[in-house]
Design an enzyme around this catalytic site. Sequence first.
Site, PDB file in Angstrom:
ATOM      1  N   LYS A 321       0.873  -0.856  -0.023  1.00 13.56           N
ATOM      2  CA  LYS A 321      -0.101   0.155  -0.400  1.00 13.56           C
ATOM      3  C   LYS A 321       0.561   0.971   0.423  1.00 13.56           C
ATOM      4  O   LYS A 321       0.335   2.196  -0.889  1.00 13.56           O
ATOM      5  CB  LYS A 321      -1.146   0.192   1.295  1.00 13.56           C
ATOM      6  CG  LYS A 321      -1.530   1.288   1.106  1.00 13.56           C
ATOM      7  CD  LYS A 321      -2.898   0.743   1.935  1.00 13.56           C
ATOM      8  CE  LYS A 321      -2.629   0.674   3.916  1.00 13.56           C
ATOM      9  NZ  LYS A 321      -3.073   1.712   4.398  1.00 13.56           N
ATOM     10  N   SER A 322       2.173   1.377   0.665  1.00 10.11           N
ATOM     11  CA  SER A 322       2.496   2.289   0.827  1.00 10.11           C
ATOM     12  C   SER A 322       3.319   2.832  -0.429  1.00 10.11           C
ATOM     13  O   SER A 322       3.568   3.695  -1.080  1.00 10.11           O
ATOM     14  CB  SER A 322       3.646   2.402   2.063  1.00 10.11           C
ATOM     15  OG  SER A 322       3.489   2.668   3.618  1.00 10.11           O
ATOM     16  N   GLY A 394      -5.169   8.323   5.877  1.00 13.17           N
ATOM     17  CA  GLY A 394      -4.407   8.834   6.025  1.00 13.17           C
ATOM     18  C   GLY A 394      -2.564   9.317   5.696  1.00 13.17           C
ATOM     19  O   GLY A 394      -2.831  10.341   5.343  1.00 13.17           O
ATOM     20  N   ARG A 422      -8.764  11.547  12.535  1.00 10.77           N
ATOM     21  CA  ARG A 422      -7.602  11.370  12.534  1.00 10.77           C
ATOM     22  C   ARG A 422      -6.594  12.887  13.031  1.00 10.77           C
ATOM     23  O   ARG A 422      -6.747  14.054  12.017  1.00 10.77           O
ATOM     24  CB  ARG A 422      -6.820  10.398  11.948  1.00 10.77           C
ATOM     25  CG  ARG A 422      -7.540   9.461  11.787  1.00 10.77           C
ATOM     26  CD  ARG A 422      -7.394   8.077  10.783  1.00 10.77           C
ATOM     27  NE  ARG A 422      -5.539   7.736  11.045  1.00 10.77           N
ATOM     28  CZ  ARG A 422      -4.691   7.148  10.306  1.00 10.77           C
ATOM     29  NH1 ARG A 422      -5.081   6.655   9.322  1.00 10.77           N
ATOM     30  NH2 ARG A 422      -4.029   6.684  10.264  1.00 10.77           N
ATOM     31  N   GLN A 469       4.760   8.444   7.679  1.00  7.44           N
ATOM     32  CA  GLN A 469       3.700   9.718   7.065  1.00  7.44           C
ATOM     33  C   GLN A 469       3.960  10.761   6.863  1.00  7.44           C
ATOM     34  O   GLN A 469       4.040  11.720   6.075  1.00  7.44           O
ATOM     35  CB  GLN A 469       2.190   9.685   7.358  1.00  7.44           C
ATOM     36  CG  GLN A 469       1.766   7.740   6.877  1.00  7.44           C
ATOM     37  CD  GLN A 469       0.351   7.968   7.858  1.00  7.44           C
ATOM     38  OE1 GLN A 469      -0.057   8.816   7.778  1.00  7.44           O
ATOM     39  NE2 GLN A 469       0.128   6.686   7.140  1.00  7.44           N
ATOM     40  N   ASP A 615       2.461  -1.225  12.124  1.00  6.97           N
ATOM     41  CA  ASP A 615       0.418  -1.511  10.785  1.00  6.97           C
ATOM     42  C   ASP A 615       0.481  -3.110  11.652  1.00  6.97           C
ATOM     43  O   ASP A 615      -1.159  -4.083  11.537  1.00  6.97           O
ATOM     44  CB  ASP A 615       1.011  -1.682   9.192  1.00  6.97           C
ATOM     45  CG  ASP A 615       0.858  -0.526   9.232  1.00  6.97           C
ATOM     46  OD1 ASP A 615      -0.230   0.586  10.146  1.00  6.97           O
ATOM     47  OD2 ASP A 615       1.103   0.380   8.178  1.00  6.97           O
ATOM     48  N   LYS A 642      -4.788   5.229  15.144  1.00  3.32           N
ATOM     49  CA  LYS A 642      -5.165   4.288  13.624  1.00  3.32           C
ATOM     50  C   LYS A 642      -6.413   4.280  13.326  1.00  3.32           C
ATOM     51  O   LYS A 642      -7.223   6.086  13.726  1.00  3.32           O
ATOM     52  CB  LYS A 642      -4.479   3.122  13.617  1.00  3.32           C
ATOM     53  CG  LYS A 642      -2.844   2.991  14.116  1.00  3.32           C
ATOM     54  CD  LYS A 642      -2.298   4.161  12.849  1.00  3.32           C
ATOM     55  CE  LYS A 642      -0.548   3.628  12.308  1.00  3.32           C
ATOM     56  NZ  LYS A 642       0.213   4.179  11.954  1.00  3.32           N
ATOM     57  N   ARG A 646      -6.257   1.422  17.967  1.00  2.96           N
ATOM     58  CA  ARG A 646      -5.892  -0.389  17.934  1.00  2.96           C
ATOM     59  C   ARG A 646      -5.908  -1.205  19.238  1.00  2.96           C
ATOM     60  O   ARG A 646      -6.399  -2.212  19.089  1.00  2.96           O
ATOM     61  CB  ARG A 646      -5.464  -0.274  16.697  1.00  2.96           C
ATOM     62  CG  ARG A 646      -5.607  -0.123  15.372  1.00  2.96           C
ATOM     63  CD  ARG A 646      -4.876  -0.570  14.428  1.00  2.96           C
ATOM     64  NE  ARG A 646      -5.298  -0.266  12.975  1.00  2.96           N
ATOM     65  CZ  ARG A 646      -4.291  -0.326  12.010  1.00  2.96           C
ATOM     66  NH1 ARG A 646      -3.315  -0.458  12.051  1.00  2.96           N
ATOM     67  NH2 ARG A 646      -5.024  -0.259  10.860  1.00  2.96           N
ATOM     68  N   ARG A 692      -7.528  -3.486   8.917  1.00  2.62           N
ATOM     69  CA  ARG A 692      -6.552  -4.682   9.928  1.00  2.62           C
ATOM     70  C   ARG A 692      -7.527  -5.297  11.160  1.00  2.62           C
ATOM     71  O   ARG A 692      -7.112  -6.136  11.515  1.00  2.62           O
ATOM     72  CB  ARG A 692      -5.589  -3.882  10.371  1.00  2.62           C
ATOM     73  CG  ARG A 692      -4.832  -3.601   9.083  1.00  2.62           C
ATOM     74  CD  ARG A 692      -2.986  -3.371   9.028  1.00  2.62           C
ATOM     75  NE  ARG A 692      -2.559  -2.193   7.963  1.00  2.62           N
ATOM     76  CZ  ARG A 692      -2.060  -2.788   7.423  1.00  2.62           C
ATOM     77  NH1 ARG A 692      -2.384  -4.033   6.169  1.00  2.62           N
ATOM     78  NH2 ARG A 692      -2.231  -1.298   6.469  1.00  2.62           N
TER      79      ARG A 692
HETATM   80  C1  S3P Z   1       2.909   4.388   5.975  1.00  2.00           C
HETATM   81  C2  S3P Z   1       2.375   5.087   7.321  1.00  2.00           C
HETATM   82  C3  S3P Z   1       2.601   4.491   8.798  1.00  2.00           C
HETATM   83  C4  S3P Z   1       1.700   3.026   8.634  1.00  2.00           C
HETATM   84  C5  S3P Z   1       0.748   3.579   7.583  1.00  2.00           C
HETATM   85  C6  S3P Z   1       1.470   3.932   6.201  1.00  2.00           C
HETATM   86  C7  S3P Z   1       3.072   5.566   4.989  1.00  2.00           C
HETATM   87  O1  S3P Z   1       1.779   5.693   9.268  1.00  2.00           O
HETATM   88  O2  S3P Z   1       0.834   3.244   9.553  1.00  2.00           O
HETATM   89  O3  S3P Z   1      -0.266   2.181   7.167  1.00  2.00           O
HETATM   90  O4  S3P Z   1       2.735   4.788   3.828  1.00  2.00           O
HETATM   91  O5  S3P Z   1       3.468   5.611   4.846  1.00  2.00           O
HETATM   92  P1  S3P Z   1       2.540   7.096  10.418  1.00  2.00           P
HETATM   93  O6  S3P Z   1       3.289   7.288   9.733  1.00  2.00           O
HETATM   94  O7  S3P Z   1       1.450   7.954  10.898  1.00  2.00           O
HETATM   95  O8  S3P Z   1       2.961   5.877  11.939  1.00  2.00           O
END
Ligand code: S3P
Length: 740
Positions: A321-322, A394, A422, A469, A615, A642, A646, A692
């Site tokens: 996903k990232s 997010g 959030r 993020q 995650d 999240k 969670r 999740r």
């Molecule tokens: C992500 C960073 C993480 C993760 C999210 C994806 C990213 O969040 O929990 O599912 O793609 O950079 P945080 O940066 O808030 O920890």
Amino acid sequence: MISRLVVIGLGLIGGSFAKGLRESGLCGEVVGVDLNPHSCELAIELGVVDRCEGDIAAACRGADVIMLAVPILAMEKLLALLATFDLGDAVLTDVGSAKGNVVRAARLAFGNCPARFVPGHPIAGSEQSGVEASNAQLFRRHKVILTPLAETDPAALALIDRLWSELGADVEHMQVERHDEVLAATSHLPHLLAFGLVDSLAKRNENLDIFRYAAGGFRDFTRIAGSDPVMWHDIFLANREAVLRTLDTFRSDLDALRDAVDAGDGHQLLGVFTRARVAREHFSKILARRAYVDAMNSNDLIFLANPGGRVSGRIRVPGDKSISHRSIMLGSLAEGTTEVEGFLEGEDALATIQAFRDMGVVIEGPNHGRVTVHGVGLHGLKAAPGPIYLGNSGTSMRLLSGLLAAQSFDSTLTGDPSLSKRPMNRVANPLREMGAVIETAAEGRPPMVIRGGKRLTGLTYTLPMASAQVKSCLLLAGLYAEGETRVTEPAPTRDHTERMLRGFGYPVTTEGSTASVESGHTLTATHIEVPADISSSAFFLVAASIAENSDLLLEHVGINPTRTGVIDILRLMGADITLENQREVGGEPVADLRVRSAKLKGIDIPEELVPLAIDEFPVLFVAAACADGRTVLRGAEELRVKESDRIQVMADGLLALGVKAEPTADGIIIDGAGFGADAFSGGEVHAHGDHRIGMAFSVASLRASAPIRIHDCANVATSFPNFLELCGKVGMRVVKEAQS
Ligand code: S3P
């Protein structure tokens, strides 16, 4: 409930309304009025009404509800006539396809709009007409729009609402002007185009040939030109202003398309066509849900996880996903065309695609994981036509905010109820330090309004929390900021942004825990192969570990060292996971993961592994519940913000399934059942719309003594659309509960 319902105008709509309510038993009697005596006879014969009345004044005297179902241009005269009667407490309502003109006519006739007049419009019809086509089911699962005014009596509105609901309609309320705009765009304009096109072609000399060779496309597009010309002529005269507005906008868009054809501008054409295709799919889904699925079912998708099973075989879970998000973002900002393979076709990543399409980027696909992004360069984005909706994602919102803070135009970012809760100040505050102007709702929640045209300056910033993020957001803003942007993190977090920027030829420096970029470089399009998502693999790593006699191979999983905390934690617990066929694909390390059942033991999870497995905790808690002894997690307060809280949501679910779990401010303490024992009772748990959580409790069923029903699982589609299919493939017994 009402003694007398009078329906004036016994056509398809009036007749169906009368018949449906007569059959419902809600009315003492249903009286019909129609100028055509033959229609009256038929109405009685077909059981549409109890009786008909030739004298309209007599029919209305003492009536409770009077429905006006005459052609829209006849409404004015009818209302003027009704205004001369004493209507007592009767509630008036109508079914006209445009509302502004009916309300105007009522004001003219009565001096003001009567409080007991409820304007309405059922969005239903059929190619048949006349009282003989009356159908008590016609409105079932169709929308009916009521357009009450400020002066409308709430009791009258509630009554009309009730009558339509009784007929199975999906009733909505809307302002008069809004109704007329919406209908002009979605119904009136398409009819005008269909009538116009057929006429235009039919007038030509070669028309016979044109119609002889007309294939599916022509037929589909012009079906509605078979509609009743008199009725449609009425509608265009009644809704003139709104139709003209939408027609003028369309005319200028059509001119732009003409210019693109003239100039041989394939890029422009591809942009319009891909956006239209996606928009149509998107709207069809919304329509399907709204019109044909009960609110209850669409909100609460239940997974039924049946107990037991062993896990075996070979699967490839969907793309990371990232990395998928970032491939679209950087591909859009690059010069040239980027090809992406293995893209995650989940709702979160699709939200990112849609956002960039909204900002004028032409993106083809996804088609079996392939996406083609026609980059516009760092300065080529355009203002989106409206707020950018990011659903549950997010990552999309936080990364985009950095990028958008540096554009020349304003943007608004919105999301679903979960995303709207959030925290966004973690990105908004440092961006403001760089010179961005950003407004948020209370306590830094979305929507985010980001002002354009601001000059950003580089920032040296130490993150208060370990967040990829936030780091990525600031690095993306840094691509536009004057000077250097340096971000230091308190603990390592995923570094996909840094890696991918380099993959696009953009220099990024990493020294210890600090990553930095400078503006003034460009991104060059590239080829990206997205590995399978280790976060999605995690459900199966735990599944095969806790289920007896399991042996599973997970193919082509991304094992970037900033993401492998889940493997480290599971191994510390005694899991049997091996990495096979390790290789590097497009700057990211990849391996096949082999996992076999193991006797897990409880551990104190090392805090430095928390950001590297951030995650994966929901499913790690499931592993802990199966392990021998106590597992303690600390330093994981981030889990509380999240997609759901969670820690709390998992603790609630675990307790409901008989697990000894104690949430703490920054973690959880879980006493596991040990190998061989049933770790979970059956029962009901809630995913709270968090993908999740839904998937973690699905895995729990492997060691449950009875079925687990998991509520609110629709969002599993955000990251893992084929989760259930893969569960079935490896031997897990999780299914969607059949909807009644
Ligand atoms: C992500 C960073 C993480 C993760 C999210 C994806 C990213 O969040 O929990 O599912 O793609 O950079 P945080 O940066 O808030 O920890």
